[in-house]
Enzyme design. Structure first.
Site: not given
Ligand code: BGC
Length: 255
Positions: A143, A156
Site C-alpha cells: 500500500s 495496518y
Molecule cells: C487503504 C485505503 C485507503 C488508501 C489510501 C489503502 O491502502 O486500504 O483504506 O483509502 O490506502 O489512503
C-alpha cells in the site's frame, strides 16, 4: 501471451484488486488458483470467467491468518494444478481505530492476515520452488501506507511497513534461487475495502483533494502492473515497490 504455461495463485481473489489480477493474469495466458476465505459464489464466478478465457483454474478456501491453512493452500494448489510459478499475496484487511482503542483481537486480525499469512504462504511457495528446482515470481500487494502514515490505521501501516522490509530482505535471500519478489503499492482504489469511503461524499471529496489525478484507481489499474511483474518483462527487478496511486504519495503543494 506473456504468461502462457504459467500457474498463478492469487490470494483474496474473489473480489476487488485480487479478482482483477486473477482475470488479467488469465487473459495473459496463466492458469489461476483462486483463493479466498470461502469457496462461495463470488469465487466460483471468478473461476467461471477464468475458464471462459480458455484457462484452467480452481478455488481453494482458507484463512490466510492461519499458518496451517497457508501451507495447505500451496500444497493443494500444487496438487490440483501440478505446480505454481507465480504467487500474488493480495489478501489484506484493515481496521480503523485510534491507537489507544486498538484491541489485541483487531491487531492480530490485521497482522495475521497482512503480514504473517503473507510470510508463511511465501515460505511454502519458496519451498515448493526449491523442491522442484524452478524459478518463480512473488508479488505482494502492499500500500502507499508502507511509506505514508495513515492515522487511526496503525496496525495496518505496521503490516505494510513490515511487508516492505520482508520484500527487501527476501529479494537478497531468494535471488540465488532465481526467485524475484516485488511490491505493488496501491493508493485509493475502488474496492470493497473502501466501501465506507465510497459511500461518504465528504470523506471522498477530502481524499480526492489529496490525489493529483483527481480520481480513485480502478482494480484494473493495479492488475496491469501485476501482469508486468508476473512476466519475464520484469526479470531484472527485485526488492522494489511500484506505486500505483494517481500521485497520492508524493503530493505536496502550498496553493
Ligand atoms: C487503504 C485505503 C485507503 C488508501 C489510501 C489503502 O491502502 O486500504 O483504506 O483509502 O490506502 O489512503
Amino acid at each position: 501471451m506473456r504468461l502462457e504455461g504459467k500457474v498463478a495463485l492469487v490470494t483474496g481473489s474473489a473480489q476487488g484488486i485480487g479478482r482483477a489480477i486473477a482475470l488479467r493474469l488469465a487473459a495473459e495466458g496463466a492458469d489461476i488458483i483462486i483463493d479466498d476465505r470461502a469457496d462461495d459464489s463470488r469465487a466460483e464466478e471468478v473461476l467461471a470467467k477464468v475458464k471462459e478465457s480458455g484457462r484452467r483454474g480452481c478455488v481453494i478456501a482458507g484463512d490466510l491468518g492461519n499458518i496451517a491453512d497457508d501451507r495447505r493452500m500451496i500444497a493443494e494448489g500444487v496438487r490440483q494444478m501440478g505446480k505454481i510459478d507465480i504467487l500474488v499475496n493480495n489478501a489484506g484487511v484493515e481496521k480503523n481505530a485510534s491507537f489507544w482503542d486498538v484491541t489485541e483481537a483487531d491487531y492480530d486480525f490485521v497482522l495475521d492476515i497482512n503480514l504473517k499469512g503473507t510470510f508463511f504462504a511465501t515460505q511454502s511457495f519458496v519451498n515448493h520452488l526449491r523442491e522442484t528446482k524452478r524459478p518463480g515470481k512473488i508479488i505482494n500487494l502492499s500500500s502507499v501506507h508502507e511509506e505514508l502514515p495513515f492515522p487511526h490505521f496503525t496496525s495496518y501501516c505496521a503490516s505494510k511497513g513490515g511487508l516492505k522490509m520482508m520484500t527487501r530482505n527476501l529479494a537478497i535471500e531468494l535471488a540465488p534461487l532465481g526467485i524475484t519478489i516485488n511490491n505493488i503499492a496501491p493508493g485509493a482504489i475502488e474496492t470493497p475495502i473502501n466501501a465506507k469511503l465510497l459511500n461518504s461524499p465528504d470523506l471522498l471529496a477530502a481524499l480526492l483533494g489529496n490525489i493529483p489525478m483527481k480520481r480513485l484507481g480502478k482494480p484494473e489499474d493495479v492488475a496491469g502492473i501485476a501482469a508486468f511483474l508476473a512476466s519475464s518483462d520484469s526479470d531484472y527487478m527485485t526488492g522494489t515497490t511500484l506505486f500505483v496511486d494517481g500521485g497520492l504519495l508524493w503530493n505536496y503543494s502550498e496553493q
